[in-house]
Design an enzyme around this catalytic site. Structure first.
Site, mmCIF file in Angstrom:
data_model
loop_
_atom_site.group_PDB
_atom_site.id
_atom_site.type_symbol
_atom_site.label_atom_id
_atom_site.label_comp_id
_atom_site.label_asym_id
_atom_site.label_seq_id
_atom_site.Cartn_x
_atom_site.Cartn_y
_atom_site.Cartn_z
ATOM 1 N N HIS A 157 0.872 -1.173 0.000
ATOM 2 C CA HIS A 157 0.000 0.000 0.000
ATOM 3 C C HIS A 157 0.911 1.225 0.000
ATOM 4 C CE1 HIS A 157 -2.825 2.688 2.641
ATOM 5 N NE2 HIS A 157 -2.778 3.102 1.383
ATOM 6 N N GLU A 182 9.232 0.865 -19.305
ATOM 7 C CA GLU A 182 10.015 -0.321 -18.986
ATOM 8 C C GLU A 182 9.475 -1.076 -17.772
ATOM 9 O OE1 GLU A 182 13.268 -2.962 -19.648
ATOM 10 O OE2 GLU A 182 12.417 -1.359 -20.881
#
Length: 204
Positions: free
Chosen positions: A136, A161
């Site tokens: 989180h 990427e």
């Protein structure tokens, strides 16, 4: 060779689960997971991915002798500065959400330990995605992308990427992340306010 630790009694009594979990946590897997979470909290804080007491990291204590769905869940505490978290500060939860072990309170000026209000949502991710860890983040970049278009219900990105870190995605793929309106208190994010099927589809 050491004997395998007993599996957690998922459907059994709480006392049996606590006995099993204590032996489980004394294994290398349990100890290493505690250290890993503490290290990641410090690293994420330095990167700006979590801020102060915000954010959480939870990881299953992986042990090959225990089925993944029954592995214990270790979770960083709430109301603790992430850069100050130590291995002994972790909460230990069974897969059904029962708290099997809580960290010991520390003297003033430390606040009493508290399990994250987001714990039910972490457990949902473990259950629906067969996850091994849930993060989180309170990263400022994560907050800013939700404000680019205040009417948008999702964030889309491609040709990056890092998308390769998301299961089933490559550089040319489009990653779609649902945007859920926040509330003043995390426990107000009820089942009705979260599109779980859509959210879990795009999670790790």
């Amino acid at each position: 060779m050491a004997a395998a630790p007993p599996a957690v009694a998922v459907d059994g009594g709480m006392a049996a689960a606590k006995v099993a979990s204590q032996a489980y946590l004394e294994t290398k897997a349990g100890k290493d997971t505690r250290v890993l979470i503490a290290d990641l909290c410090k690293q994420f804080y330095s990167l700006g991915w979590v801020s102060g007491t915000g954010g959480s990291i939870t990881i299953k204590a992986h042990d090959d002798s225990i089925p993944k769905r029954q592995q214990l869940i270790l979770m960083s505490p709430s109301v603790v500065q992430k850069e100050r978290i130590e291995p002994e500060d972790m909460y230990v939860l069974a897969t059904n959400g029962s708290i099997l072990s809580s960290p010991s309170p520390k003297p003033c000026p430390h606040k009493p330990p508290k399990c994250s209000d987001f714990a039910p949502f972490f457990l949902k991710a473990y259950d629906m995605r067969y996850a091994g860890a849930v993060i989180h983040s309170h990263g400022i970049e994560s907050c800013l992308v939700t404000m680019v278009n205040l009417l948008s219900k999702e964030f889309r990105i491609t040709h990056m990427e890092m998308i390769k870190g998301i299961q089933g995605h490559g550089y040319y793929d489009e990653l779609v992340v649902p945007i859920i309106e926040n509330t003043a208190h995390e426990n107000e994010l009820t089942e009705q306010k979260i599109p779980w099927e859509q959210l879990i589809k795009y999670s790790l």
